[in-house]
Design an enzyme around this catalytic site. Sequence first.
Site, PDB file in Angstrom:
ATOM      1  N   LYS A  28      32.748  41.017  24.036  1.00  0.00           N
ATOM      2  CA  LYS A  28      33.566  42.071  23.994  1.00  0.00           C
ATOM      3  C   LYS A  28      35.086  42.185  24.056  1.00  0.00           C
ATOM      4  O   LYS A  28      35.723  41.075  24.719  1.00  0.00           O
ATOM      5  CB  LYS A  28      33.155  42.895  25.546  1.00  0.00           C
ATOM      6  N   HIS A  36      32.818  46.366  39.120  1.00  0.00           N
ATOM      7  CA  HIS A  36      31.534  45.943  38.484  1.00  0.00           C
ATOM      8  C   HIS A  36      31.026  44.333  38.708  1.00  0.00           C
ATOM      9  O   HIS A  36      32.001  43.666  38.955  1.00  0.00           O
ATOM     10  CB  HIS A  36      31.147  46.519  37.337  1.00  0.00           C
ATOM     11  N   ASP A  38      29.036  41.684  36.548  1.00  0.00           N
ATOM     12  CA  ASP A  38      28.536  41.494  35.082  1.00  0.00           C
ATOM     13  C   ASP A  38      27.114  41.226  35.125  1.00  0.00           C
ATOM     14  O   ASP A  38      26.410  40.490  35.832  1.00  0.00           O
ATOM     15  CB  ASP A  38      29.244  40.280  34.556  1.00  0.00           C
ATOM     16  N   HIS A  67      34.486  42.540  40.391  1.00  0.00           N
ATOM     17  CA  HIS A  67      35.676  42.769  39.730  1.00  0.00           C
ATOM     18  C   HIS A  67      36.039  43.795  39.012  1.00  0.00           C
ATOM     19  O   HIS A  67      35.301  44.786  38.872  1.00  0.00           O
ATOM     20  CB  HIS A  67      35.814  41.559  38.883  1.00  0.00           C
TER      21      HIS A  67
END
Length: 317
Positions: free
Chosen positions: A184, A203, A205, A259
């Site tokens: 990404k 969020h 991962d 994070h």
Amino acid sequence: MPPEFIRSEHEQPGITTYRGSAPEIPVIDLAGAGKDQLTIAVAEASREWGIFQLLNHGIPGEVIRELQRVGKEFFELPQEEKEMYAMECKPGSSEGYGTKLQKELEGKKAWVDFFFHYLSPPARVNHAAWPKNPADYRKANEEYAKHLVGLADRMLMTLSRGLGLGEHVLKEALGGDGLELRLKINYYPPCPRPDLALGVVAHTDMCAITFLVPNLVPGLQVFKDEHWIDVNFIPNAVIVHIGDQIEILSNGAYKSVLHRTTVNKEKVRMSWPVFCAPPGEMVIGPLQQLVGDESPAKYKPKKYKDYAYCKLNKLPQ
């Protein structure tokens, strides 16, 4: 500042960023580290933090600079050229250009544009989804992928040893050579009120493990000991995040790191995370070797594609 970008007070970085003296996330130098020493350092960082920075990781600086150069050149193209790759034009696709990734409960927007595409394994790579401009985009990304696959293998072996398991247990549980690497590119334009907005909201991962290289503009923050703290920028480091699937496989021994990303008033911030995840049909649950009467399973086994669907749509797992 458009109101949809203004976070609620409990999220605004101007209010919630910790300004006191904070611990620094672990930095692990792979040069000269013996196998046992490395295992202890990586396992400790993954249990305590869920994030660490790697130095002397074996990816040449020139390879990283080329990856970043071609990504930056793509994002500097006219908007209509980037829109040719828009994810919205390909319903169900997990590759392409976009500005909105997942459902947000408060209807807010993140201050970011992004581009997704697979780097590995070869069966998953669709070069038609990759930018054609700049012309050397493909070469730079293939070169980076070649090095990153090796680093991912090394880290998974180290994490496996850190759980007291055989070196290949974690990777096999994640699909072996079917492990999927998806890049990404995050592009955070200058923001008039960086104290009110977020580039990416808080969020963890959902993948297994993430390898990230940023540009020179800091912005990554992690949540530790009830505080949001800045991640120190270290030139030439690769930042490693433990993701949800490794937390699940380790039955909670390793922590998936919470994070978020802040933005900058004057400068463009960019980052290149690569998410390493099992194939969608793979069932992921706590490894049997780590479950017993003393340590019951904390997570229920689930196909990764079902886990991802729940996570993106904010549904209970």
